[in-house]
Design a protein around this motif. Structure first.
Motif, PDB file in Angstrom:
ATOM      1  N   ARG A   1       0.831  -1.199   0.000  1.00 19.80           N
ATOM      2  CA  ARG A   1       0.000   0.000   0.000  1.00 19.80           C
ATOM      3  C   ARG A   1       0.868   1.252   0.000  1.00 19.80           C
ATOM      4  O   ARG A   1       1.842   1.352   0.718  1.00 19.80           O
ATOM      5  N   GLY A   2       0.479   2.230  -0.802  1.00 24.35           N
ATOM      6  CA  GLY A   2       1.173   3.514  -0.828  1.00 24.35           C
ATOM      7  C   GLY A   2       0.306   4.574  -0.176  1.00 24.35           C
ATOM      8  O   GLY A   2      -0.742   4.297   0.406  1.00 24.35           O
ATOM      9  N   GLY A   3       0.741   5.844  -0.256  1.00 27.03           N
ATOM     10  CA  GLY A   3      -0.032   6.935   0.302  1.00 27.03           C
ATOM     11  C   GLY A   3      -1.213   7.283  -0.590  1.00 27.03           C
ATOM     12  O   GLY A   3      -1.439   6.677  -1.633  1.00 27.03           O
ATOM     13  N   ARG A   4      -1.960   8.279  -0.164  1.00 22.43           N
ATOM     14  CA  ARG A   4      -3.106   8.717  -0.961  1.00 22.43           C
ATOM     15  C   ARG A   4      -2.615   9.341  -2.264  1.00 22.43           C
ATOM     16  O   ARG A   4      -1.685  10.157  -2.265  1.00 22.43           O
ATOM     17  N   PRO A   5      -3.221   9.003  -3.382  1.00 20.66           N
ATOM     18  CA  PRO A   5      -2.757   9.545  -4.666  1.00 20.66           C
ATOM     19  C   PRO A   5      -3.000  11.046  -4.774  1.00 20.66           C
ATOM     20  O   PRO A   5      -3.966  11.580  -4.231  1.00 20.66           O
ATOM     21  N   ASP A   6      -2.129  11.725  -5.481  1.00 22.98           N
ATOM     22  CA  ASP A   6      -2.201  13.176  -5.673  1.00 22.98           C
ATOM     23  C   ASP A   6      -3.116  13.478  -6.864  1.00 22.98           C
ATOM     24  O   ASP A   6      -2.658  13.658  -7.989  1.00 22.98           O
TER      25      ASP A   6
ATOM     26  N   ALA B   1       3.904  22.052 -10.281  1.00 21.72           N
ATOM     27  CA  ALA B   1       5.184  21.997  -9.571  1.00 21.72           C
ATOM     28  C   ALA B   1       5.011  22.421  -8.109  1.00 21.72           C
ATOM     29  O   ALA B   1       5.600  21.821  -7.195  1.00 21.72           O
ATOM     30  N   TYR B   2       4.188  23.447  -7.873  1.00 22.84           N
ATOM     31  CA  TYR B   2       3.945  23.914  -6.498  1.00 22.84           C
ATOM     32  C   TYR B   2       3.227  22.836  -5.688  1.00 22.84           C
ATOM     33  O   TYR B   2       3.591  22.555  -4.532  1.00 22.84           O
ATOM     34  N   VAL B   3       2.218  22.224  -6.288  1.00 21.99           N
ATOM     35  CA  VAL B   3       1.464  21.184  -5.588  1.00 21.99           C
ATOM     36  C   VAL B   3       2.370  19.999  -5.254  1.00 21.99           C
ATOM     37  O   VAL B   3       2.318  19.444  -4.146  1.00 21.99           O
ATOM     38  N   GLU B   4       3.211  19.610  -6.211  1.00 22.48           N
ATOM     39  CA  GLU B   4       4.093  18.464  -5.965  1.00 22.48           C
ATOM     40  C   GLU B   4       5.073  18.748  -4.833  1.00 22.48           C
ATOM     41  O   GLU B   4       5.470  17.842  -4.094  1.00 22.48           O
ATOM     42  N   ARG B   5       5.476  19.990  -4.688  1.00 20.88           N
ATOM     43  CA  ARG B   5       6.441  20.351  -3.653  1.00 20.88           C
ATOM     44  C   ARG B   5       5.791  20.448  -2.274  1.00 20.88           C
ATOM     45  O   ARG B   5       6.454  20.260  -1.249  1.00 20.88           O
ATOM     46  N   THR B   6       4.498  20.713  -2.233  1.00 20.85           N
ATOM     47  CA  THR B   6       3.850  20.985  -0.946  1.00 20.85           C
ATOM     48  C   THR B   6       2.811  19.946  -0.536  1.00 20.85           C
ATOM     49  O   THR B   6       2.356  19.971   0.612  1.00 20.85           O
ATOM     50  N   THR B   7       2.420  19.055  -1.413  1.00 20.76           N
ATOM     51  CA  THR B   7       1.325  18.132  -1.105  1.00 20.76           C
ATOM     52  C   THR B   7       1.686  17.154   0.013  1.00 20.76           C
ATOM     53  O   THR B   7       2.837  16.720   0.141  1.00 20.76           O
TER      54      THR B   7
ATOM     55  N   GLY C   1      -2.612  17.054  -8.451  1.00 21.11           N
ATOM     56  CA  GLY C   1      -1.418  17.097  -9.288  1.00 21.11           C
ATOM     57  C   GLY C   1      -1.634  16.411 -10.618  1.00 21.11           C
ATOM     58  O   GLY C   1      -1.192  16.888 -11.662  1.00 21.11           O
ATOM     59  N   ALA C   2      -2.346  15.271 -10.596  1.00 17.18           N
ATOM     60  CA  ALA C   2      -2.627  14.539 -11.828  1.00 17.18           C
ATOM     61  C   ALA C   2      -3.467  15.377 -12.783  1.00 17.18           C
ATOM     62  O   ALA C   2      -3.217  15.431 -13.992  1.00 17.18           O
ATOM     63  N   VAL C   3      -4.479  16.068 -12.239  1.00 14.92           N
ATOM     64  CA  VAL C   3      -5.340  16.915 -13.068  1.00 14.92           C
ATOM     65  C   VAL C   3      -4.542  18.075 -13.654  1.00 14.92           C
ATOM     66  O   VAL C   3      -4.643  18.387 -14.857  1.00 14.92           O
ATOM     67  N   LEU C   4      -3.714  18.718 -12.829  1.00 11.32           N
ATOM     68  CA  LEU C   4      -2.947  19.879 -13.290  1.00 11.32           C
ATOM     69  C   LEU C   4      -1.943  19.512 -14.373  1.00 11.32           C
ATOM     70  O   LEU C   4      -1.835  20.193 -15.393  1.00 11.32           O
ATOM     71  N   VAL C   5      -1.179  18.434 -14.173  1.00 14.31           N
ATOM     72  CA  VAL C   5      -0.148  18.091 -15.155  1.00 14.31           C
ATOM     73  C   VAL C   5      -0.775  17.569 -16.441  1.00 14.31           C
ATOM     74  O   VAL C   5      -0.280  17.849 -17.541  1.00 14.31           O
ATOM     75  N   THR C   6      -1.870  16.825 -16.330  1.00 17.11           N
ATOM     76  CA  THR C   6      -2.532  16.336 -17.549  1.00 17.11           C
ATOM     77  C   THR C   6      -3.100  17.502 -18.355  1.00 17.11           C
ATOM     78  O   THR C   6      -2.910  17.575 -19.578  1.00 17.11           O
ATOM     79  N   ALA C   7      -3.778  18.430 -17.669  1.00 16.00           N
ATOM     80  CA  ALA C   7      -4.316  19.599 -18.365  1.00 16.00           C
ATOM     81  C   ALA C   7      -3.189  20.459 -18.924  1.00 16.00           C
ATOM     82  O   ALA C   7      -3.273  20.956 -20.058  1.00 16.00           O
TER      83      ALA C   7
END
Length: 476
Positions: A196-201, A247-253, A204-210
């Motif tokens: 099991r991993g952590g909760r998925p971001d 990038a901001y979300v990935e650094r702070t999530t 971040g997935a929505v932002l990078v895909t868009a």
């Protein structure tokens, strides 16, 4: 995420499965291009609408690659690979059965979604099965040969199928390959254990895909609107804003990030992706210009044009084989420098094409030189971009590498295409077209020179360190 001991999976089967998958994905990037005029006539596409047969695939493929890589890491490479194969095969079948322009565009978009799952999952699977040593060099040599040969042979296969079987077969051809790949992938792994991993971001997935989708969309639309138009400027600005927010979300999530930004601190990962972006830009533009030169200037038909790409494909395979032999003794950086210089020399030679030229004098020689160089450097690029990466991030690293190539291809086609058509001055005459294509090919050689400089100055002198942790326990 799923993990297993690679001792229970046959590396040979893994290599065969990945080779078929990569050949199919690479083939699909070029097999449709030669058949575009026949597709337009068969389904009634407008001139602008026809470009969406290419753009629909590029947008979904390029926009979803990072998400596909993360999904492979989190949910298992085999599971994502099987799902991608099913979707890709069904979309290809439906595309061949299309009865209206919208049907084919939708099918191509679905193919892109499937490819975005396939490409990073397959490469991550290969990285896990061959973590180090001579076997890794040989495996990536096979991967590079099938990858490049699929793209080059796609032009030949597309031309032959379009001329003798009909355009629908440029879509149908993927169906049996997907079926073979499914049978092989099904045998790759057994005895998976859930970790099991952590909760998925999700954000971040929505932002990078868009962001990635808008970036590719803005670039490919420059052929219609131009780089300075408000449509292009606003689209690209929105893409940059979304990627900055990502990038901001990935650094702070507090969640499990889609891509760990510290991955870019790895010199091998950063330099290999920059090299790959420039290589993708140069190769995509060169394929485009040479194909048009053969058809619009030298007057070759679709089938003959495809046949004239065969020396390039054979040279790629020969270069990849040479890369395997040299890879036992030389560092990947050295092979990337040598391969980049050889490919750039071939493109510079292509830059001498003339309106009264011929295949034997203007195309054959540079095809062999550029193909051999491309085959020589492609395997080391992929190996370098995934070396030193922890096992649980190999899918992410693979998705990142595929993204850099796809983005490079979009940039190369848009940027160099704009310059080439500007030099031609809007004329459709052979002399003006040849001059424009020659300039584009010369600039492609310049991109390879820039890639070589990155490899020579940024990459370590020796191979990157192996992934931390046990290499026997790798996610699948």
């Amino acid at each position: 995420m799923f993990q297993k001991s690679m001792r229970s999976a046959g590396p040979g089967i893994t290599l065969a499965a990945v080779a078929v998958v990569q050949f199919m994905v690479s083939l699909d990037l070029s097999v449709v291009n030669v058949g575009l005029p026949s597709i337009a006539a068969g389904l009634g596409f407008s001139g602008v609408g026809l470009t969406w047969v290419i753009h629909a695939y590029a947008l979904t493929f390029g926009g979803l690659l990072l998400l596909g890589g993360k999904a492979a890491d989190r949910y298992g490479r085999k599971r994502v690979l099987l799902a991608g194969l099913v979707l890709f095969g069904l979309a290809s079948l439906l595309g061949g059965l299309a009865q209206a322009p919208g049907h084919l565009v939708a099918a191509r978009a679905a193919q892109g979604v499937g490819a975005a799952a396939l490409a990073p999952a397959a490469l991550a699977l290969l990285t896990a099965a061959f973590p180090a040593g001579r076997a890794r060099v040989r495996a990536f040599g096979v991967w590079s040969a099938t990858n490049a040969a699929g793209g080059a042979l796609g032009v030949l296969i597309g031309g032959v199928l379009t001329e003798y079987a009909g355009w629908r077969w440029v879509m149908f051809v993927n169906v049996p390959m997907a079926a073979v790949a499914l049978a092989l992938v099904w045998r790759v792994a057994a005895g998976l254990a859930l970790v099991r991993g952590g909760r998925p971001d999700v954000l971040g997935a929505v932002l990078v895909t868009a962001g990635m989708t808008l970036l590719v969309f803005g670039i490919v639309r420059t052929a219609e609107f131009g780089w300075a138009s408000p449509v292009t400027v606003v689209t690209l600005a929105a893409a940059v804003a979304l990627l900055a927010a990502f990038a901001y979300v990935e650094r702070t999530t507090a969640r499990e990030p889609l891509i760990r930004l510290g991955l870019f601190a790895n010199r091998s990962v950063a330099a290999a992706n920059a090299y790959n972006l420039l290589l993708g830009a140069a190769m995509a533009a060169a394929f485009y210009f040479v194909s048009l030169y053969l058809q619009r200037v030298l007057g070759s038909g679709p089938a003959l044009t495809g046949l004239q790409f065969l020396p390039f494909a054979l040279a790629v395979v020969a270069g990849a084989a040479l890369g395997v032999r040299l890879g036992y003794r030389l560092a990947p950086r050295t092979l990337m420098v040598l391969g980049g210089l050889l490919t750039g020399a071939g493109f510079a030679w292509f830059g001498l094409i003339s309106p009264d030229g011929a295949f034997l004098t203007d195309v054959l020689g540079p095809s062999v030189v550029a193909g051999a160089g491309f085959g020589l450097c492609l395997g080391p690029v992929v190996s370098t971009a995934t070396a030193g990466v922890a096992a649980h991030e190999s899918g992410t690293a693979s998705g990142l590498l595929n993204s850099s190539r796809q983005l490079g291809a979009a940039l190369g086609l848009a940027g160099l295409g704009t310059v080439a058509y500007g030099r031609a001055g809007g004329s459709a005459g052979p002399a003006a077209l040849a001059e424009g294509y020659a300039l584009g090919l010369t600039l492609a050689a310049g991109l390879l020179l820039a890639a070589v400089l990155i490899a020579a100055t940024v990459l370590p002198r020796t191979a990157a360190a192996e992934p931390s942790g046990s290499t026997a326990d790798l996610s699948n």
